[in-house]
Scaffold this motif. Structure first.
Motif, PDB file in Angstrom:
ATOM      1  N   VAL A   1       0.834  -1.203   0.000  1.00 33.83           N
ATOM      2  CA  VAL A   1       0.000   0.000   0.000  1.00 33.83           C
ATOM      3  C   VAL A   1       0.869   1.254   0.000  1.00 33.83           C
ATOM      4  CG1 VAL A   1      -1.594   1.361   1.421  1.00 33.83           C
ATOM      5  CG2 VAL A   1      -2.017  -1.086   1.069  1.00 33.83           C
ATOM      6  N   ILE A   2       1.877   1.292   0.868  1.00 37.13           N
ATOM      7  CA  ILE A   2       2.752   2.466   0.941  1.00 37.13           C
ATOM      8  C   ILE A   2       3.493   2.658  -0.378  1.00 37.13           C
ATOM      9  CG2 ILE A   2       4.688   3.504   2.167  1.00 37.13           C
ATOM     10  CD1 ILE A   2       2.069   3.289   3.776  1.00 37.13           C
ATOM     11  N   SER A   3       3.902   1.557  -1.006  1.00 34.34           N
ATOM     12  CA  SER A   3       4.597   1.648  -2.294  1.00 34.34           C
ATOM     13  C   SER A   3       3.701   2.197  -3.388  1.00 34.34           C
ATOM     14  CB  SER A   3       5.125   0.264  -2.700  1.00 34.34           C
ATOM     15  OG  SER A   3       6.059  -0.224  -1.762  1.00 34.34           O
ATOM     16  N   GLU A   4       2.391   2.057  -3.246  1.00 30.70           N
ATOM     17  CA  GLU A   4       1.461   2.628  -4.229  1.00 30.70           C
ATOM     18  C   GLU A   4       1.165   4.092  -3.944  1.00 30.70           C
ATOM     19  OE1 GLU A   4       0.581   0.974  -6.872  1.00 30.70           O
ATOM     20  OE2 GLU A   4       1.639  -0.786  -6.135  1.00 30.70           O
ATOM     21  N   VAL A   5       1.073   4.452  -2.675  1.00 30.58           N
ATOM     22  CA  VAL A   5       0.605   5.793  -2.305  1.00 30.58           C
ATOM     23  C   VAL A   5       1.693   6.843  -2.496  1.00 30.58           C
ATOM     24  CG1 VAL A   5      -0.163   7.207  -0.353  1.00 30.58           C
ATOM     25  CG2 VAL A   5      -1.170   4.939  -0.740  1.00 30.58           C
ATOM     26  N   ILE A   6       2.917   6.547  -2.064  1.00 27.22           N
ATOM     27  CA  ILE A   6       3.969   7.573  -2.073  1.00 27.22           C
ATOM     28  C   ILE A   6       4.276   8.086  -3.480  1.00 27.22           C
ATOM     29  CG2 ILE A   6       6.439   7.942  -1.646  1.00 27.22           C
ATOM     30  CD1 ILE A   6       6.131   6.416   0.945  1.00 27.22           C
ATOM     31  N   PRO A   7       4.465   7.235  -4.515  1.00 36.93           N
ATOM     32  CA  PRO A   7       4.753   7.798  -5.846  1.00 36.93           C
ATOM     33  C   PRO A   7       3.629   8.699  -6.367  1.00 36.93           C
ATOM     34  CG  PRO A   7       5.261   5.448  -5.790  1.00 36.93           C
ATOM     35  CD  PRO A   7       4.527   5.761  -4.528  1.00 36.93           C
ATOM     36  N   VAL A   8       2.381   8.337  -6.082  1.00 37.04           N
ATOM     37  CA  VAL A   8       1.254   9.132  -6.582  1.00 37.04           C
ATOM     38  C   VAL A   8       1.257  10.524  -5.968  1.00 37.04           C
ATOM     39  CG1 VAL A   8      -1.263   9.308  -6.641  1.00 37.04           C
ATOM     40  CG2 VAL A   8      -0.154   7.094  -7.026  1.00 37.04           C
ATOM     41  N   HIS A   9       1.449  10.603  -4.662  1.00 41.47           N
ATOM     42  CA  HIS A   9       1.326  11.881  -3.973  1.00 41.47           C
ATOM     43  C   HIS A   9       2.646  12.648  -3.899  1.00 41.47           C
ATOM     44  CE1 HIS A   9      -2.813  11.014  -2.889  1.00 41.47           C
ATOM     45  NE2 HIS A   9      -2.424   9.772  -2.650  1.00 41.47           N
ATOM     46  N   CYS A  10       3.695  12.070  -4.486  1.00 47.36           N
ATOM     47  CA  CYS A  10       4.956  12.795  -4.659  1.00 47.36           C
ATOM     48  C   CYS A  10       5.226  13.103  -6.129  1.00 47.36           C
ATOM     49  CB  CYS A  10       6.129  11.992  -4.092  1.00 47.36           C
ATOM     50  SG  CYS A  10       6.074  11.800  -2.309  1.00 47.36           S
ATOM     51  N   ARG A  11       4.372  12.581  -7.022  1.00 47.00           N
ATOM     52  CA  ARG A  11       4.507  12.783  -8.469  1.00 47.00           C
ATOM     53  C   ARG A  11       5.911  12.433  -8.946  1.00 47.00           C
ATOM     54  NH1 ARG A  11      -0.101  11.900  -9.101  1.00 47.00           N
ATOM     55  NH2 ARG A  11       0.058  12.500 -11.288  1.00 47.00           N
ATOM     56  N   LYS A  12       6.374  11.276  -8.528  1.00 50.28           N
ATOM     57  CA  LYS A  12       7.746  10.891  -8.849  1.00 50.28           C
ATOM     58  C   LYS A  12       7.806   9.381  -9.020  1.00 50.28           C
ATOM     59  CE  LYS A  12      12.458  11.284  -7.068  1.00 50.28           C
ATOM     60  NZ  LYS A  12      13.260  11.561  -5.857  1.00 50.28           N
ATOM     61  N   PRO A  13       8.577   8.872  -9.993  1.00 54.46           N
ATOM     62  CA  PRO A  13       8.706   7.414 -10.137  1.00 54.46           C
ATOM     63  C   PRO A  13       9.256   6.786  -8.877  1.00 54.46           C
ATOM     64  CG  PRO A  13       9.607   8.564 -12.059  1.00 54.46           C
ATOM     65  CD  PRO A  13       9.321   9.613 -11.038  1.00 54.46           C
ATOM     66  N   VAL A  14       8.760   5.609  -8.553  1.00 52.63           N
ATOM     67  CA  VAL A  14       9.244   4.918  -7.366  1.00 52.63           C
ATOM     68  C   VAL A  14      10.721   4.598  -7.531  1.00 52.63           C
ATOM     69  CG1 VAL A  14       8.684   2.578  -8.148  1.00 52.63           C
ATOM     70  CG2 VAL A  14       8.684   3.093  -5.712  1.00 52.63           C
ATOM     71  N   PHE A  15      11.479   4.804  -6.472  1.00 51.41           N
ATOM     72  CA  PHE A  15      12.925   4.564  -6.519  1.00 51.41           C
ATOM     73  C   PHE A  15      13.189   3.086  -6.240  1.00 51.41           C
ATOM     74  CE2 PHE A  15      17.138   4.178  -4.718  1.00 51.41           C
ATOM     75  CZ  PHE A  15      17.901   5.007  -5.531  1.00 51.41           C
ATOM     76  N   GLY A  16      13.868   2.417  -7.164  1.00 47.30           N
ATOM     77  CA  GLY A  16      14.270   1.037  -6.939  1.00 47.30           C
ATOM     78  C   GLY A  16      13.122   0.052  -7.016  1.00 47.30           C
ATOM     79  N   TYR A  17      12.353   0.101  -8.115  1.00 48.17           N
ATOM     80  CA  TYR A  17      11.210  -0.815  -8.261  1.00 48.17           C
ATOM     81  C   TYR A  17      11.637  -2.261  -8.052  1.00 48.17           C
ATOM     82  CZ  TYR A  17       7.632  -3.621 -10.599  1.00 48.17           C
ATOM     83  OH  TYR A  17       6.685  -4.581 -10.891  1.00 48.17           O
ATOM     84  N   GLY A  18      12.679  -2.697  -8.752  1.00 50.13           N
ATOM     85  CA  GLY A  18      13.101  -4.095  -8.651  1.00 50.13           C
ATOM     86  C   GLY A  18      13.541  -4.469  -7.250  1.00 50.13           C
ATOM     87  N   ALA A  19      14.269  -3.563  -6.585  1.00 45.31           N
ATOM     88  CA  ALA A  19      14.737  -3.844  -5.232  1.00 45.31           C
ATOM     89  C   ALA A  19      13.565  -3.980  -4.264  1.00 45.31           C
ATOM     90  CB  ALA A  19      15.687  -2.741  -4.773  1.00 45.31           C
ATOM     91  N   ILE A  20      12.571  -3.100  -4.396  1.00 49.67           N
ATOM     92  CA  ILE A  20      11.406  -3.175  -3.509  1.00 49.67           C
ATOM     93  C   ILE A  20      10.613  -4.450  -3.790  1.00 49.67           C
ATOM     94  CG2 ILE A  20       9.201  -2.081  -2.926  1.00 49.67           C
ATOM     95  CD1 ILE A  20      10.504   0.619  -3.376  1.00 49.67           C
ATOM     96  N   ALA A  21      10.463  -4.807  -5.067  1.00 48.71           N
ATOM     97  CA  ALA A  21       9.713  -6.020  -5.415  1.00 48.71           C
ATOM     98  C   ALA A  21      10.395  -7.265  -4.871  1.00 48.71           C
ATOM     99  CB  ALA A  21       9.562  -6.111  -6.932  1.00 48.71           C
ATOM    100  N   TYR A  22      11.686  -7.394  -5.135  1.00 46.36           N
ATOM    101  CA  TYR A  22      12.397  -8.596  -4.693  1.00 46.36           C
ATOM    102  C   TYR A  22      12.585  -8.628  -3.176  1.00 46.36           C
ATOM    103  CZ  TYR A  22      13.392  -9.570  -9.600  1.00 46.36           C
ATOM    104  OH  TYR A  22      13.270  -9.856 -10.934  1.00 46.36           O
ATOM    105  N   SER A  23      12.614  -7.460  -2.540  1.00 45.06           N
ATOM    106  CA  SER A  23      12.737  -7.451  -1.081  1.00 45.06           C
ATOM    107  C   SER A  23      11.492  -8.050  -0.433  1.00 45.06           C
ATOM    108  CB  SER A  23      12.970  -6.028  -0.567  1.00 45.06           C
ATOM    109  OG  SER A  23      11.834  -5.210  -0.771  1.00 45.06           O
TER     110      SER A  23
END
Length: 552
Positions: free
Chosen positions: A272-294
């Protein structure tokens, strides 16, 4: 299995209403629509949350003074047992793996429904009667052995209440396994053809990891509970030391599930947090692959850390070292997520609306829970504070500071999608402030109580602990009051709030590319990916900051 299903074409205006709009009666029926089931999960879970919260207020009222002047010790034990069981098995687990996953997963991957819709409905309808049965046991000689139900204590209390407690958890575990099968299959087999695994929203990755834990760990708890019921009702001695049984074996089986259960409760809200922060910061999520594999790393490591709960149970030193190391290592993938979230916020166009405030509150409180978790992983420190209020503080900073703050983050973010209306942002901020202050005033002093040696799970304590306990009790009252503005705001705005468009946040994931609320089969035609889920900043459209709505 293919994600492409045919959509019946209505022939009359009446048919169109029937096929594309839900009636309020549908939410009280055996519906196979994943969106209806998701709302059923949440409303049912929130009712149990209120019940569990009232029990918590009773516990804190008793602990305001050293003497048993509010309830007697036996009633306190029953309230404590019911509070922990309800909050974990009837609120946090159903809200995360039931409500959010059911409602969002098919929408996020472009599917019409879950892979097994009827099985999905069965998984939900196990929960309400089981919850009512558990609460009824409170009036029939309730269980008093705590939410862990360790033998031999659990074999010495009332058989009726303990038997109902065991049966309730077996049924809730069955519901969890059915849900895990559905989520796992849906994510792997129901994505639109244009969506690869590495194009899924991070919430889907979190639920994939959660489902694996549910399917691997929950049957072990079921086995432990079945053997415990034999000891309780049939006189066997699997865990009964008077007959040659070994209580520590129960602890191993219980914690093999119950520590992964912490991640079952938290991983969905990492998503949920990974979905909310990029939307309300208008910025691509940093380290998509790292967050997914973590998420997958947490799922694996979560299965090999359980014995850190048992450092004082005669665990051999070499085994203590193994579990100390694995427990510390699991902080690494969690730290990767937190780093990714903070890096996403850095330099972004942050909008401090209610979902973003709760997301930041989640990070700040969960980090405290994570730091104390690493402290408890160290054998010498754990032995010093074992079974003290330091552990109570750690648990609540992880599960309330993590899971419940995550629940509120998701509610405020997806409220326009679910209801088609905006929730009042001003009242949402009031809710956040009361929750954040009440939570920290309640649980932060418990770290000090634990370091000073106050044992947990008791109704009477030494008088020198009274001052901090009174602060904790007053904080719990603020935390309880914080629920009132949320309930009023949510109920009022669901019917009278300002109407939302299909995509008020200008988000890019697929659930925002259909109507609000979504039609019954989610999409008129199967969507085709034209952008990544977090590709903010690529066009003028997605650079527009999210809107803040304050009108009721």
């Amino acid at each position: 299995m293919t994600a492409e299903l045919s959509i019946p074409t209505p022939t009359t205006e009446e048919d169109n209403v029937v096929h594309h709009h839900r009636r309020w009666q549908d939410y009280f029926t055996f519906s196979s629509d994943h969106k209806v089931i998701g709302i059923q999960y949440f409303v049912t879970g929130f009712i149990f949350y209120i019940i569990g919260g009232l029990l918590a207020e009773g516990i804190r009222t008793e602990l305001a003074t050293p003497d048993p002047d509010f309830v007697d010790p036996a009633t306190y034990n029953s309230m404590f047992t019911m509070h922990g069981t309800i909050m974990i098995f009837l609120w946090i687990v159903p809200a995360g793996t039931g409500a959010f996953a059911n409602y969002l997963l098919p929408l996020m991957i472009g599917a019409r429904d879950m892979a097994f819709p009827k099985l999905n409905a069965v998984a939900f309808w196990i929960i309400p009667p089981t919850g009512l049965l558990l609460i009824a046991s409170f009036f029939l000689g309730p269980a008093q052995a705590g939410w862990t139900s360790y033998p031999p204590l659990s074999l010495l209390t009332g058989k009726v209440g303990e038997g109902i407690w065991i049966m309730s958890l077996l049924l809730l575990g069955t519901s969890s396994i059915l849900g895990g099968i559905n989520f796992f299959t849906t994510i792997l087999k129901m994505r639109v053809p244009s969506m690869s695994m590495m194009q899924m929203p991070l919430f889907c990755w979190a639920m994939l990891a959660t489902s694996a834990l549910m399917l691997i760990a929950t049957p072990v708890l079921a086995g432990a509970l079945i053997l415990l019921s034999f000891d309780l009702l049939a006189g066997t001695s699997f865990f009964n030391p008077t007959g040659g049984g070994e209580p520590v074996v129960y602890q191993h089986m219980f914690w093999f599930y119950s520590h992964p259960a912490v991640y079952i409760m938290v991983l969905p809200f990492f998503g949920v947090i990974s979905e909310v922060i990029p939307v309300h910061c208008r910025k691509p999520v940093f380290g998509y692959g790292a967050i997914a594999y973590s998420s997958m790393a947490i799922s694996f490591l979560g299965l090999i850390v359980w014995a850190h709960h048992m450092f004082t149970s005669g665990t051999p030193p070499w085994l203590r070292m193994f579990f100390m190391i694995t427990t510390m290592v699991i902080a690494v993938p969690t730290g990767i997520k937190i780093f990714g979230w903070l890096a996403t916020m850095w330099g972004g166009k942050i909008t401090l609306n209610t979902p973003m405030l709760f997301a930041m509150g989640f990070i700040s409180t969960f980090v405290i829970g994570g730091i104390t978790g690493v402290m408890l992983a160290a054998v010498p420190f754990d032995i010093h504070v074992h079974d003290t209020y330091f552990v109570v503080a750690h648990l609540h900073y992880v599960l309330f500071g993590g899971s419940v703050f995550g629940i509120y983050t998701g509610i405020y973010h997806w409220f326009p999608k679910v209801t088609g209306r905006h929730i009042n942002d001003t009242w949402g901020k009031i809710h956040f402030v009361l929750t954040y202050i009440g939570f920290n005033v309640t649980f932060l002093p418990m770290h000090i109580l634990g370091l000073q040696g106050m044992p947990r799970r008791i109704a009477m304590y030494a008088p020198e602990f009274q001052g901090l306990n009174q602060i904790c009790t007053y904080g719990s009252y603020v935390l309880a009051i914080s629920t009132v503005p949320f309930l009023v705001n949510a109920i009022w705005c669901a019917y009278k709030g300002e109407k939302a468009g299909d995509n008020p946040w200008n988000a890019l994931t697929l659930e925002w590319q259909t109507t609000s609320p979504p039609e019954i089969e989610n999409f008129e035609v199967l969507p085709v990916l034209t952008t990544g889920p977090y590709d903010y900043g690529d066009t003028e459209r997605v650079e527009e900051p999210p809107k803040v709505f304050t009108n009721v």
